[in-house]
Design an enzyme around this catalytic site. Structure first.
Site, short mmCIF file in Angstrom:
data_model
loop_
_atom_site.label_atom_id
_atom_site.label_comp_id
_atom_site.label_asym_id
_atom_site.label_seq_id
_atom_site.Cartn_x
_atom_site.Cartn_y
_atom_site.Cartn_z
N CYS A 184 0.83 -1.21 0.00
CA CYS A 184 0.00 0.00 0.00
C CYS A 184 0.86 1.26 0.00
O CYS A 184 1.40 1.64 1.05
CB CYS A 184 -0.94 0.00 1.20
SG CYS A 184 -2.02 1.46 1.30
N CYS A 214 -0.48 4.06 2.20
CA CYS A 214 -0.27 3.85 3.64
C CYS A 214 1.16 4.11 4.05
O CYS A 214 1.42 4.68 5.12
CB CYS A 214 -0.63 2.40 4.01
SG CYS A 214 -2.24 1.84 3.43
N ASP A 215 2.12 3.67 3.24
CA ASP A 215 3.52 3.60 3.69
C ASP A 215 4.50 4.48 2.92
O ASP A 215 5.68 4.51 3.26
CB ASP A 215 4.00 2.15 3.62
CG ASP A 215 3.17 1.22 4.50
OD1 ASP A 215 2.69 1.69 5.56
OD2 ASP A 215 2.98 0.05 4.14
#
Length: 317
Positions: A132, A135-136
């Site tokens: 992701c 997300c990261d």
């Protein structure tokens, strides 16, 4: 007989559990083989509102579960093998629990990121390997990263990662990309993006603490080389966890459950779907939690509507 059973314990299922429990509906939550969902594979979550310093993914899920339990939700571990939604009460066959009956059902079984299944991949998720970028990506500011994939999602995530990384290298096993022309053109026009096409990933290399490289094989020559990198993003798609529901609920060609726009209603009255199992666009913890709230409220209103019906009068007509 349960008023409501929730399948899945990611942000969607746990939020639904909190709302239903606070409404005194005593929901039963069935935990699958990976309690907590995809967030349990994430080290630190920095984009969930309310945590200015971030929070560990497993801790966030554990807090949500405790909150639901505090209001009266119960949890049981099991694997759902079959669901009968032809008529109510719905019947669920669950390994380890036998057969359960419920007046309503919330499906929040999520979607699992497709993995390459190569050495060094699973053991390094959260240690430089991610599925992701949204997300990261922040954790790789000024770093060099690799993204694996050739579709629209891979191109979109590659462009997103250039906001943080110093260089983004796209690795794809074919000469041609599967992405649409507009997405390809956008990626090719980005000066931070480099290409490693016609190369098959064979191993993710780490020092035991973090990723240091991706070993790839040239499909023409068979030669292997090591691409040095600080992070690897796998973007080859997701599989919704709906195999046990095929032929029972309306789904799209990929297996995502179809819901009425603006609701969590499926084609079966009394069955609701929330989280990534019905969302292949956003796939974020906060959006999943939002649809979990919707599913709980849709469930409550469904049961309240039934309670207000005079069935004796209806049957006599």
């Amino acid at each position: 007989m349960h008023k409501s059973i929730i399948l899945g314990t990611g942000p969607a299922g746990l939020t639904a559990a909190v709302y239903l429990a606070r409404a005194n509906m005593e929901p039963l939550v069935i935990e699958g083989p990976e309690p907590g969902g995809q967030l349990t594979l994430t080290t630190e979550v920095e984009n969930f509102p309310g945590f200015p310093d971030g929070i560990m993914g497993p801790e966030l899920m554990d807090n949500m579960k405790k909150q639901a339990e505090r209001f009266g939700a119960s949890f049981k571990r099991g694997w759902v093998t079959d669901v009968n939604v032809d008529h109510r009460p719905f019947r669920l066959s669950v390994d380890g629990l036998g057969e359960l009956e419920t007046q309503t059902l919330i499906v929040s079984t999520g979607a699992s990121a497709k993995l390459l299944e190569i050495p060094g991949e699973k053991e390094n998720i959260g240690k430089g390997v991610s599925t992701c970028a949204t997300c990261d990506g922040f954790f790789f500011r000024g770093k060099k990263v690799v993204i694996i994939g050739g579709g629209d999602s891979a191109m979109e995530e590659a462009n997103f990662l250039t906001k943080f990384a110093s260089e983004v290298q796209i690795v794809h096993r074919r000469h041609e990309l599967r992405a649409s022309k507009i997405m390809q053109d956008r990626a090719k026009a980005n000066e931070k993006i480099t290409w490693a096409l016609n190369k098959t990933p064979v191993e993710m290399v780490s020092d035991g603490m973090k990723i240091s490289g991706l070993k790839v094989k040239d499909n023409d020559s068979g030669e292997e080389e090591l691409l040095e990198t600080d992070g690897i993003f796998v973007a080859i798609g997701h599989n919704p966890n709906t195999e046990f529901l095929k032929g029972k609920l309306n789904m799209d060609e990929k297996g995502y459950i179809l819901v009425d726009p603006g609701t969590t209603d499926t084609n079966v009255p009394g069955v609701f779907a929330c989280g990534d199992v019905q969302d292949q666009k956003y796939r974020q913890a906060i959006t999943a939690a939002g649809t979990g709230c919707m599913a709980a409220m849709d469930t409550e209103r469904f049961l309240e509507g039934e309670a207000s019906i005079d069935w004796s009068e209806t049957l006599n007509k």
